[in-house]
Design an enzyme around this catalytic site. Structure first.
Site, PDB file in Angstrom:
ATOM      1  N   SER A  84      -1.935  10.035  14.175  1.00 51.11           N
ATOM      2  CA  SER A  84      -2.635   9.440  13.030  1.00 51.11           C
ATOM      3  C   SER A  84      -2.301   7.981  12.762  1.00 51.11           C
ATOM      4  CB  SER A  84      -2.351  10.253  11.760  1.00 51.11           C
ATOM      5  OG  SER A  84      -3.115  11.442  11.745  1.00 51.11           O
ATOM      6  N   LYS A  87      -5.101   5.570  12.474  1.00 53.34           N
ATOM      7  CA  LYS A  87      -5.800   5.217  11.232  1.00 53.34           C
ATOM      8  C   LYS A  87      -5.478   3.799  10.754  1.00 53.34           C
ATOM      9  CE  LYS A  87      -6.173   9.999   9.506  1.00 53.34           C
ATOM     10  NZ  LYS A  87      -5.268  10.785  10.351  1.00 53.34           N
ATOM     11  N   SER A 144      -3.230  10.763   4.863  1.00 46.41           N
ATOM     12  CA  SER A 144      -3.647  10.808   6.268  1.00 46.41           C
ATOM     13  C   SER A 144      -4.782  11.798   6.514  1.00 46.41           C
ATOM     14  CB  SER A 144      -2.447  11.159   7.159  1.00 46.41           C
ATOM     15  OG  SER A 144      -2.723  10.887   8.512  1.00 46.41           O
ATOM     16  N   LYS A 247       2.063   3.986   8.145  1.00 45.64           N
ATOM     17  CA  LYS A 247       1.311   5.157   8.579  1.00 45.64           C
ATOM     18  C   LYS A 247       2.160   6.065   9.462  1.00 45.64           C
ATOM     19  CE  LYS A 247      -2.179   7.594   8.285  1.00 45.64           C
ATOM     20  NZ  LYS A 247      -1.157   8.672   8.316  1.00 45.64           N
TER      21      LYS A 247
END
Length: 405
Positions: A84, A87, A144, A247
């Site tokens: 993730s 992202k 997320s 993140k």
């Protein structure tokens, strides 16, 4: 008056034939303070050897955000699934679209069937459900949410395929040489890979948009009038001093990953760890990297002294001098405690021959520490100066005569 006119015209012709400026013909003046301006100087700083920091990760990197200087790396160019952390690119493209005026935070986005079928971490969007760009960014940056990221991507580019193409295009523009995206959220897919270095690059780019910190620094929030709770997947936001995001990522193929950013005392660091066996390993690894950076480096802030030249004499120009611009914003990365010891050598010509273009390089400031050069930045023309030719001289003469009447 005729003698004056002849003298002025002769001077104009003489000046127009003056020899060209040679950059090698410079004089050197030593200053112990840094000049001002707009660009970061190029500074060479030592890095910790690989393995010097205790990190249980397949790949890792630590760099300073504003300069992009690497302070530590460990297999930083090995491609692997980014999970993730993908992202970060999705959020970057969203922030760039907002800044470009393509849409706003209050725009309402309708969730597609595609977005609602992402699975994994999600906010359980229903097909056709309306949610603002602001809330979708919240869901993506804080918890997320894969479905929120997919919905944002479609809103930016019009389709999932178009958005993925845009992601890969932007990666190329940023010099992310070992990255290829297959989706906007980081779910494992064949060919969906990145590296610690590339992730650090796009993380630094995202942090250039101050608004992202309004989301990435939030520990808890909610959507749908409090019905959907959001908890930040990056626990460093709550427990690490100065953390501003950024993140997390976890999949079977990627393991546990993290891009963590923190700011203290004017120093902004980005730490990336990939392929960690456990979630605790990623947080401990990122923390170890950040701790090392803050313990060993600082951004030195120095000012240009009053004795530094502010203008350079111009030969054969319509004006006698050109103002100077020092190409540094007054801050640069150094080993902690060494900023006060830096010496600057301003190397600049005694004069320059017109024409002079704005931005033309007229000299350089070399930075040295303990007798060793650690970097430099340019000295440029802050304004243009046209060449004095016959016509220009004649026009000046007419203006002078008109004033004298």
């Amino acid at each position: 008056m005729k003698k004056l006119a002849a003298a002025l015209v002769s001077a104009a012709l003489l000046l127009s034939a003056a020899p060209a400026f040679a950059y090698e013909d410079v004089t050197t003046t030593d200053f112990d303070l840094l000049g001002e301006g707009g660009e970061q100087p190029v500074v060479a700083a030592s890095t910790a050897p690989e393995g010097a920091i205790n990190i249980n990760a397949k790949s890792a990197i630590l760099l300073e955000q504003s300069t992009g200087q690497v302070l530590y790396e460990q297999s930083a160019d090995e491609p692997m699934p980014p999970a993730s952390i993908t992202k970060v690119m999705t959020l970057l493209l969203v922030m760039e679209a907002i800044d470009a005026g393509k849409f706003g935070y209050d725009d309402m986005v309708s969730a597609s069937d595609y977005a609602c079928k992402m699975g994994g971490s999600q906010i359980w969007l229903e097909p056709g459900e309306q949610m603002s760009v602001n809330d979708l960014i919240k869901a993506t940056a804080i918890s997320s949410a894969n479905d929120a990221a997919a919905a944002l991507g479609e809103y930016v580019a019009g389709s999932p395929e178009a958005f993925v193409a845009l992601m890969n295009q932007r990666a190329q523009e940023l010099g992310m040489a070992n990255t290829h995206f297959e989706n906007p959220n980081g779910l494992d897919a064949a060919g969906h890979v990145s590296t610690a270095r590339d992730i650090a690059i796009m993380s630094c780019e995202l942090l250039k948009h101050p608004d992202i910190k309004k989301y990435s620094t939030v520990w808890m929030d909610s959507l749908r009038g409090g019905a959907t709770q959001l908890v930040n997947t990056n626990k460093l936001v709550r427990f690490y001093d100065g953390c501003v995001g950024l993140k997390t990522g976890t999949t079977d193929g990627a393991g546990s990953c993290l891009s963590a950013a923190a700011e203290r005392g004017g120093l902004s660091l980005v730490a990336v760890v990939m392929g960690c066996p456990t979630s605790n390993d990623r947080f401990n690894g990122a923390k170890a990297l950040l701790d090392y950076g803050f313990a060993n480096y600082e951004m030195a802030t120095l000012q240009l002294p009053e004795t530094a030249p502010t203008a350079l004499k111009v030969k054969g120009g319509v004006t006698g001098e050109v103002p100077l611009r020092y190409g540094s914003d007054g801050t640069f990365l150094v080993k902690k405690g060494s900023g006060a010891k830096i010496v600057q050598a301003v190397q600049i010509a005694e004069d320059v021959t017109a024409p002079v273009e704005e931005g033309q390089k007229l000299g350089v400031v070399e930075l040295s520490l303990d007798g060793e050069k650690i970097g430099e930045y340019p000295v440029t023309a802050a304004a243009p100066v046209a060449k004095m030719d016959f016509l220009t001289g004649y026009q000046i003469l007419l203006k002078y005569l008109f004033v004298m009447r």
